[in-house]
Scaffold this motif. Structure first.
Motif, PDB file in Angstrom:
ATOM      1  N   MET A  93       0.800  -1.246   0.032  1.00  0.00           N
ATOM      2  CA  MET A  93      -0.071  -0.027  -0.077  1.00  0.00           C
ATOM      3  C   MET A  93       0.772   1.232   0.023  1.00  0.00           C
ATOM      4  SD  MET A  93      -2.943  -1.158  -0.178  1.00  0.00           S
ATOM      5  CE  MET A  93      -4.195   0.026   0.132  1.00  0.00           C
ATOM      6  N   GLY A  94       2.200   1.166  -0.041  1.00  0.00           N
ATOM      7  CA  GLY A  94       3.019   2.337   0.069  1.00  0.00           C
ATOM      8  C   GLY A  94       3.286   2.931   1.546  1.00  0.00           C
ATOM      9  N   MET A  95       2.927   2.079   2.524  1.00  0.00           N
ATOM     10  CA  MET A  95       3.039   2.825   3.774  1.00  0.00           C
ATOM     11  C   MET A  95       4.716   2.601   4.482  1.00  0.00           C
ATOM     12  SD  MET A  95      -0.216   2.115   5.924  1.00  0.00           S
ATOM     13  CE  MET A  95      -1.077   0.373   5.380  1.00  0.00           C
ATOM     14  N   LEU A  96       4.964   3.344   5.288  1.00  0.00           N
ATOM     15  CA  LEU A  96       6.235   3.083   5.829  1.00  0.00           C
ATOM     16  C   LEU A  96       6.218   2.267   7.168  1.00  0.00           C
ATOM     17  CD1 LEU A  96       7.249   7.029   5.416  1.00  0.00           C
ATOM     18  CD2 LEU A  96       7.745   5.084   3.798  1.00  0.00           C
ATOM     19  N   SER A  97       6.821   1.312   7.170  1.00  0.00           N
ATOM     20  CA  SER A  97       6.722   0.559   8.392  1.00  0.00           C
ATOM     21  C   SER A  97       7.754   0.892   9.450  1.00  0.00           C
ATOM     22  CB  SER A  97       7.443  -1.209   7.983  1.00  0.00           C
ATOM     23  OG  SER A  97       6.604  -1.639   7.075  1.00  0.00           O
ATOM     24  N   LEU A  98       7.322   1.209  10.561  1.00  0.00           N
ATOM     25  CA  LEU A  98       7.867   1.316  11.683  1.00  0.00           C
ATOM     26  C   LEU A  98       8.300   0.276  12.528  1.00  0.00           C
ATOM     27  CD1 LEU A  98       5.633   4.617  12.827  1.00  0.00           C
ATOM     28  CD2 LEU A  98       7.679   4.429  11.235  1.00  0.00           C
ATOM     29  N   PRO A  99       9.815   0.218  12.747  1.00  0.00           N
ATOM     30  CA  PRO A  99      10.294  -0.895  13.424  1.00  0.00           C
ATOM     31  C   PRO A  99      10.004  -0.834  15.118  1.00  0.00           C
ATOM     32  CG  PRO A  99      12.093   0.586  12.802  1.00  0.00           C
ATOM     33  CD  PRO A  99      10.815   1.032  12.302  1.00  0.00           C
ATOM     34  N   VAL A 100      10.293  -1.555  15.657  1.00  0.00           N
ATOM     35  CA  VAL A 100      10.348  -1.708  17.021  1.00  0.00           C
ATOM     36  C   VAL A 100      12.014  -1.624  17.391  1.00  0.00           C
ATOM     37  CG1 VAL A 100      10.280  -2.811  19.354  1.00  0.00           C
ATOM     38  CG2 VAL A 100       8.362  -2.896  17.888  1.00  0.00           C
ATOM     39  N   PRO A 101      12.243  -0.589  18.280  1.00  0.00           N
ATOM     40  CA  PRO A 101      13.780  -0.367  18.423  1.00  0.00           C
ATOM     41  C   PRO A 101      14.091  -1.532  19.210  1.00  0.00           C
ATOM     42  CG  PRO A 101      12.549   1.214  19.240  1.00  0.00           C
ATOM     43  CD  PRO A 101      11.716   0.668  18.719  1.00  0.00           C
ATOM     44  N   VAL A 102      15.609  -1.913  19.102  1.00  0.00           N
ATOM     45  CA  VAL A 102      16.072  -3.223  19.786  1.00  0.00           C
ATOM     46  C   VAL A 102      16.161  -2.799  21.362  1.00  0.00           C
ATOM     47  CG1 VAL A 102      18.643  -2.539  19.442  1.00  0.00           C
ATOM     48  CG2 VAL A 102      18.032  -4.775  19.847  1.00  0.00           C
ATOM     49  N   SER A 103      16.211  -1.550  21.409  1.00  0.00           N
ATOM     50  CA  SER A 103      16.375  -0.943  22.936  1.00  0.00           C
ATOM     51  C   SER A 103      14.861  -0.500  23.610  1.00  0.00           C
ATOM     52  CB  SER A 103      17.404   0.276  23.130  1.00  0.00           C
ATOM     53  OG  SER A 103      16.867   1.257  22.290  1.00  0.00           O
ATOM     54  N   LEU A 104      14.075  -0.863  23.025  1.00  0.00           N
ATOM     55  CA  LEU A 104      12.753  -0.795  23.267  1.00  0.00           C
ATOM     56  C   LEU A 104      12.557  -0.800  24.799  1.00  0.00           C
ATOM     57  CD1 LEU A 104       9.825   0.239  22.682  1.00  0.00           C
ATOM     58  CD2 LEU A 104       9.181  -2.165  22.674  1.00  0.00           C
ATOM     59  N   VAL A 105      12.821  -2.036  25.582  1.00  0.00           N
ATOM     60  CA  VAL A 105      12.863  -2.439  27.082  1.00  0.00           C
ATOM     61  C   VAL A 105      14.163  -3.009  27.247  1.00  0.00           C
ATOM     62  CG1 VAL A 105      11.698  -3.362  28.801  1.00  0.00           C
ATOM     63  CG2 VAL A 105      10.164  -2.562  26.956  1.00  0.00           C
ATOM     64  N   PRO A 106      15.114  -2.327  27.786  1.00  0.00           N
ATOM     65  CA  PRO A 106      16.437  -2.890  28.087  1.00  0.00           C
ATOM     66  C   PRO A 106      16.103  -4.306  29.108  1.00  0.00           C
ATOM     67  CG  PRO A 106      16.586  -0.705  28.865  1.00  0.00           C
ATOM     68  CD  PRO A 106      15.083  -1.142  28.539  1.00  0.00           C
ATOM     69  N   GLY A 107      16.848  -5.250  28.484  1.00  0.00           N
ATOM     70  CA  GLY A 107      16.956  -6.531  28.869  1.00  0.00           C
ATOM     71  C   GLY A 107      15.599  -7.271  28.338  1.00  0.00           C
ATOM     72  N   ARG A 135       3.980   1.245  26.405  1.00  0.00           N
ATOM     73  CA  ARG A 135       4.313   2.770  26.642  1.00  0.00           C
ATOM     74  C   ARG A 135       5.492   3.107  25.781  1.00  0.00           C
ATOM     75  NH1 ARG A 135       2.284   0.787  31.803  1.00  0.00           N
ATOM     76  NH2 ARG A 135       4.434   0.354  32.298  1.00  0.00           N
ATOM     77  N   ASN A 136       6.382   2.214  25.968  1.00  0.00           N
ATOM     78  CA  ASN A 136       7.805   2.547  25.351  1.00  0.00           C
ATOM     79  C   ASN A 136       7.832   3.051  23.983  1.00  0.00           C
ATOM     80  OD1 ASN A 136       8.708   2.637  27.897  1.00  0.00           O
ATOM     81  ND2 ASN A 136      10.234   0.947  27.740  1.00  0.00           N
ATOM     82  N   TYR A 137       6.960   1.738  23.348  1.00  0.00           N
ATOM     83  CA  TYR A 137       6.989   2.109  21.737  1.00  0.00           C
ATOM     84  C   TYR A 137       5.913   3.446  21.397  1.00  0.00           C
ATOM     85  CZ  TYR A 137       6.232   0.370  16.873  1.00  0.00           C
ATOM     86  OH  TYR A 137       6.218   0.178  15.705  1.00  0.00           O
ATOM     87  N   CYS A 138       5.060   3.686  22.206  1.00  0.00           N
ATOM     88  CA  CYS A 138       4.314   5.022  21.872  1.00  0.00           C
ATOM     89  C   CYS A 138       5.261   6.311  22.137  1.00  0.00           C
ATOM     90  CB  CYS A 138       3.217   5.026  22.879  1.00  0.00           C
ATOM     91  SG  CYS A 138       1.776   3.925  22.356  1.00  0.00           S
ATOM     92  N   ALA A 139       5.888   6.235  23.102  1.00  0.00           N
ATOM     93  CA  ALA A 139       7.077   7.221  23.318  1.00  0.00           C
ATOM     94  C   ALA A 139       8.014   7.116  22.142  1.00  0.00           C
ATOM     95  CB  ALA A 139       7.718   6.949  24.676  1.00  0.00           C
ATOM     96  N   PHE A 140       8.502   6.094  21.522  1.00  0.00           N
ATOM     97  CA  PHE A 140       9.196   5.928  20.323  1.00  0.00           C
ATOM     98  C   PHE A 140       8.419   6.710  19.188  1.00  0.00           C
ATOM     99  CE2 PHE A 140      10.055   3.630  16.355  1.00  0.00           C
ATOM    100  CZ  PHE A 140      11.202   4.085  16.316  1.00  0.00           C
ATOM    101  N   LEU A 141       7.351   6.230  19.009  1.00  0.00           N
ATOM    102  CA  LEU A 141       6.094   6.919  17.898  1.00  0.00           C
ATOM    103  C   LEU A 141       5.935   8.194  17.876  1.00  0.00           C
ATOM    104  CD1 LEU A 141       3.586   3.824  17.928  1.00  0.00           C
ATOM    105  CD2 LEU A 141       5.625   4.204  16.222  1.00  0.00           C
TER     106      LEU A 141
END
Length: 191
Positions: A139-153, A182-188
């Motif tokens: 559809m031409g959308m931009l995929s947003l990844p989950v950062p590897v550091s989302l939740v330490p450990g 919560r952390n992913y929303c902060a990233f977004l």
């Protein structure tokens, strides 16, 4: 940023994730609407706890998702239960219903995030996330990844967040999933 959270849920676990995304995004100043996928065959399970029953009754009062809901959003967050390593049939039918947006490129450049629920870690949740992002790419959308550091450990798939229900129905999200949302929303919010 105007966000549309679009989900399908049968047992309520994906609904609880969608609700957590909405609450987190709203608390961070986003506009965030929550929309359910139509499921004419949905019926309340007889063996539900009162808490699960109340969650599911709230879920069915939400507005239905439409292709227009996607067009109006800057960020689209799609969530589905995992069935045989893929999205649910209802989510797939919804995706297919947006075909009229594909040729004119109505979703090109919109941001896409994904989440899924699965019965267990071997339930194919990562494949469900991949199916959502494959749809988004077409559809031409931009995929947003989950950062590897989302939740330490902690480890989370790069394609989105997964709640493992272990056979429980719409009781509550585990703290690990709540924290990740919560952390992913902060990233977004930074995007």
């Amino acid at each position: 940023m105007n966000t549309s959270i679009i989900f399908h849920s049968v047992c309520g676990n994906t609904y609880l994730m969608a609700k957590a995304f909405q609450e987190s995004l709203l608390s961070m100043g986003h506009q965030a609407g929550i929309f359910r996928i139509a499921d004419p065959g949905w019926a309340e399970k007889p063996d539900l706890s009162e808490k699960a029953r109340a969650n599911l009754r709230n879920m069915v009062t939400l507005p239905l998702a439409t292709p227009a809901v996607m067009q109006a959003a800057d960020l689209i967050v799609l969530g589905s239960p995992t069935y045989f390593g893929n999205v649910s049939a209802q989510m797939k039918a919804f995706m297919d219903s947006t075909g009229g947006l594909w040729f004119p490129g109505k979703l090109i450049g919109k941001k896409l995030a994904a989440f899924a629920s699965a019965g267990n870690t071997e339930g194919g949740g990562d494949l469900c996330l991949q199916a959502i992002h494959t749809y988004g790419k077409y559809m031409g959308m931009l995929s947003l990844p989950v950062p590897v550091s989302l939740v330490p450990g902690e480890n989370w798939p790069a394609l989105g967040l997964i709640q493992y229900s272990n056979g429980k129905y719409a009781e509550a999200l585990d703290e690990r999933t709540q924290r990740a949302i919560r952390n992913y929303c902060a990233f977004l919010k930074k995007l």
